[in-house]
Design a protein around this motif. Structure first.
Motif, PDB file in Angstrom:
ATOM      1  N   ARG A   1      -5.761   8.331  -5.900  1.00  0.00           N
ATOM      2  CA  ARG A   1      -6.360   7.797  -4.675  1.00  0.00           C
ATOM      3  C   ARG A   1      -7.879   7.926  -4.678  1.00  0.00           C
ATOM      4  NH1 ARG A   1      -1.449   9.956  -0.712  1.00  0.00           N
ATOM      5  NH2 ARG A   1      -0.003   8.294  -1.351  1.00  0.00           N
ATOM      6  N   SER A   2      -8.371   8.907  -5.393  1.00  0.00           N
ATOM      7  CA  SER A   2      -9.827   9.036  -5.534  1.00  0.00           C
ATOM      8  C   SER A   2     -10.398   7.895  -6.368  1.00  0.00           C
ATOM      9  CB  SER A   2     -10.181  10.381  -6.175  1.00  0.00           C
ATOM     10  OG  SER A   2      -9.756  11.454  -5.366  1.00  0.00           O
TER      11      SER A   2
ATOM     12  N   LYS B   1      -7.534   3.575  -2.437  1.00  0.00           N
ATOM     13  CA  LYS B   1      -6.498   2.905  -1.648  1.00  0.00           C
ATOM     14  C   LYS B   1      -5.271   3.811  -1.556  1.00  0.00           C
ATOM     15  CE  LYS B   1      -7.654  -1.922  -2.746  1.00  0.00           C
ATOM     16  NZ  LYS B   1      -7.123  -3.191  -3.329  1.00  0.00           N
ATOM     17  N   ASN B   2      -4.440   3.536  -0.555  1.00  0.00           N
ATOM     18  CA  ASN B   2      -3.246   4.341  -0.343  1.00  0.00           C
ATOM     19  C   ASN B   2      -1.999   3.445  -0.319  1.00  0.00           C
ATOM     20  OD1 ASN B   2      -1.697   6.589   0.173  1.00  0.00           O
ATOM     21  ND2 ASN B   2      -1.991   6.495   2.388  1.00  0.00           N
ATOM     22  N   ASP B   3      -2.032   2.366  -1.130  1.00  0.00           N
ATOM     23  CA  ASP B   3      -0.973   1.363  -1.050  1.00  0.00           C
ATOM     24  C   ASP B   3       0.023   1.411  -2.210  1.00  0.00           C
ATOM     25  OD1 ASP B   3      -2.738   0.552  -2.996  1.00  0.00           O
ATOM     26  OD2 ASP B   3      -2.868  -1.533  -2.328  1.00  0.00           O
TER      27      ASP B   3
ATOM     28  N   ILE C   1       1.005  -5.630  -5.950  1.00  0.00           N
ATOM     29  CA  ILE C   1       0.064  -4.776  -5.225  1.00  0.00           C
ATOM     30  C   ILE C   1      -1.228  -4.560  -6.006  1.00  0.00           C
ATOM     31  CG2 ILE C   1      -0.306  -2.446  -4.296  1.00  0.00           C
ATOM     32  CD1 ILE C   1       2.702  -2.271  -3.775  1.00  0.00           C
ATOM     33  N   LEU C   2      -1.107  -4.295  -7.297  1.00  0.00           N
ATOM     34  CA  LEU C   2      -2.263  -3.911  -8.111  1.00  0.00           C
ATOM     35  C   LEU C   2      -3.199  -5.085  -8.374  1.00  0.00           C
ATOM     36  CD1 LEU C   2      -0.376  -1.636 -10.667  1.00  0.00           C
ATOM     37  CD2 LEU C   2      -1.806  -0.904  -8.747  1.00  0.00           C
ATOM     38  N   THR C   3      -4.458  -4.769  -8.609  1.00  0.00           N
ATOM     39  CA  THR C   3      -5.482  -5.778  -8.881  1.00  0.00           C
ATOM     40  C   THR C   3      -5.605  -5.991 -10.388  1.00  0.00           C
ATOM     41  OG1 THR C   3      -7.292  -4.166  -9.056  1.00  0.00           O
ATOM     42  CG2 THR C   3      -6.708  -4.949  -6.837  1.00  0.00           C
TER      43      THR C   3
END
Length: 470
Positions: A192-193, A197-199, A260-262
């Motif tokens: 998350r760092s 994001k928290n998804d 979800i991921l980019t």
């Protein structure tokens, strides 16, 4: 004691009422008969529809089936009384009143021992995954000796523990591996760092959080149940030595991750790691259960050797609900607090504003934990928040708006709404599963504000005046 009686034979019911253990004992609600056919007091409540059970003016504490119930009848009744305070369940059969667990046990078939692992908070049920697990549990307890395994950190509220015992379900807790838990927390913090994001939480990190202690793994292997079911792919552990082990997948995790991921270098690494982890488990030689036909076909593409089964939810917890006479353009949105739901809610709200829905007097009803994330001063928004029973939501709305942004699994809210006989407006991702079903009646596809406007105008037979050009 307040009692719910399910009966289709007035003669059997009259015999039941003569039984000294229940006659003149509290309030009665009876489903399945007309008042003219039974000799009951005027204070007793006769129910015409199953969903009326959930909203009885008293808490049901005892259930009596008159006649041996089928698995479907038992399952639907349990779901309708889930938020009551049921402490005992009986069957009145062949002029005998017995506990339902004894009734099922006395049937002439050998009962298998089944362990079902659920890695989180099962009660109160607040999401589709918990409902999926309990749906399986209710079906199995009629035919097997079922034990639900939950982490020691999770507490089951008293009324739900009492219900489980009344159903003949036992439960026990297990300890997770301390070192694996620490690794999980460290990796989650780093993830998350880096992503900000928290998804998304990858399966290899989830596996650490759910890893059982060596002592509990040894204990389960020693008890050697006939069947072990792991809810989610990340509760699977290669240390299990149970011959019949099923993994109830819930999702194709790598497809979910891909949506979800980019395209950043780190996210591409995460996606490759997700594929590597899931594919390795699929090749373990165990059996896997797909929640949707879409997932079943996808798993077959990923692994030609794994054993696959298709087992959709029953959706017996939802009954058809008659529409109210005073419809007021009520569009509903239902969801938990996951990031994908928050994003879909914000998009839905913006689109409804753009097509002039609120200017036409429409009301947007939001249920579930996602309601707390609404940041709008629009007066025509009703925040129901958490609801004890889905019927409370579906009674209140005319249409369900369910745009889906994350692939994988089965979109419970769409199937629930259709089971409740409410039209659904969704997008192409939400409609993917319906390619494998014979009908998609009452399903409307909307990818743009123009398509949303057309759908609402068709359903409500009105003409909207958009607040801006579409």
């Amino acid at each position: 004691m307040s009692t719910l009686v399910l009966c289709t034979c007035s003669t059997e019911l009259n015999l039941l009422l003569k039984n000294s253990r229940i006659s003149n004992d509290g309030v009665f609600a009876i489903y399945g008969l007309e008042r003219d056919n039974v000799n009951i007091g005027q204070t007793s409540i006769l129910l015409n529809e199953m969903h009326q059970i959930a909203t009885l003016p008293f808490e049901v504490k005892r259930i009596i089936f008159v006649g041996s119930p089928s698995v479907d009848q038992f399952r639907e009744t349990i779901f309708q009384t889930l938020n009551h305070a049921v402490s005992s369940i009986y069957v009145f059969y062949q002029n005998r009143l017995t506990l339902i667990s004894d009734h099922f046990s006395n049937q002439r078939r050998k009962r298998k021992t089944v362990f079902l692992i659920y890695p989180g908070k099962l009660f109160p049920i607040r999401n589709g995954s918990a409902m999926r697990c309990f749906d399986i549990a209710v079906s199995l307890c009629a035919k097997t000796d079922l034990t639900i395994l939950i982490p020691s950190s999770v507490n089951i509220p008293k009324k739900f523990r009492t219900l489980l015992y009344a159903m003949g379900i036992s439960f026990q807790s297990y300890q997770t591996n301390l070192i694996a838990r620490i690794q999980n927390k460290v990796l989650t913090f780093l993830l998350r760092s880096i992503r900000r994001k928290n998804d998304y939480l990858p399966t290899f990190i989830r596996l650490l959080a759910c890893k059982m202690s060596n002592k509990d793994i040894h204990s389960i292997n020693k008890m050697n149940p006939d069947v072990l079911i792991c809810s989610y792919i990340w509760t699977y552990d290669k240390r299990f030595q149970i011959e019949k082990l099923f993994v109830d997948t819930h999702d194709v995790m790598q497809d979910r991750a891909a949506s979800i991921l980019t395209n950043s270098a780190f996210d591409r690494w995460l996606l490759n790691k997700e594929k590597e982890t899931e594919n390795a488990i699929l090749e373990s030689g165990k059996s896997f259960v797909a929640i949707s036909k879409k997932d079943y076909n996808r798993f077959r593409e990923l692994s030609r050797t794994s054993k696959l089964k298709y087992a959709p939810p029953s959706f017996k917890w939802i009954s058809p609900i008659a529409k109210t006479e005073n419809s007021n353009l009520r569009v509903g949105f239902f969801g938990g607090r996951m990031q994908a739901n928050v994003e879909a809610l914000n998009v839905s709200l913006q689109q409804l504003k753009e097509i002039g829905f609120f200017l036409a007097g429409g009301t947007f009803v939001v249920a579930g934990d996602v309601a707390r994330f609404i940041d709008s001063s629009e007066p025509n928004i009703i925040k129901l928040g958490y609801v004890k029973s889905p019927e409370m939501f579906y009674k209140f709305v005319d249409v369900v708006f369910a745009p889906i942004t994350v692939k994988g699994g089965l979109n419970f809210k769409i199937f629930e709404a259709l089971a409740a006989q409410r039209p659904v407006i969704t997008n192409n991702i939400g409609a993917e599963e319906f390619k494998f079903h014979s009908t998609s009646k009452n399903l409307y596809i909307s990818e743009t504000t123009t398509e949303l406007k057309d759908a609402i105008e068709t359903i409500f037979r009105i003409q909207l005046k958009p607040s801006q050009s579409l």
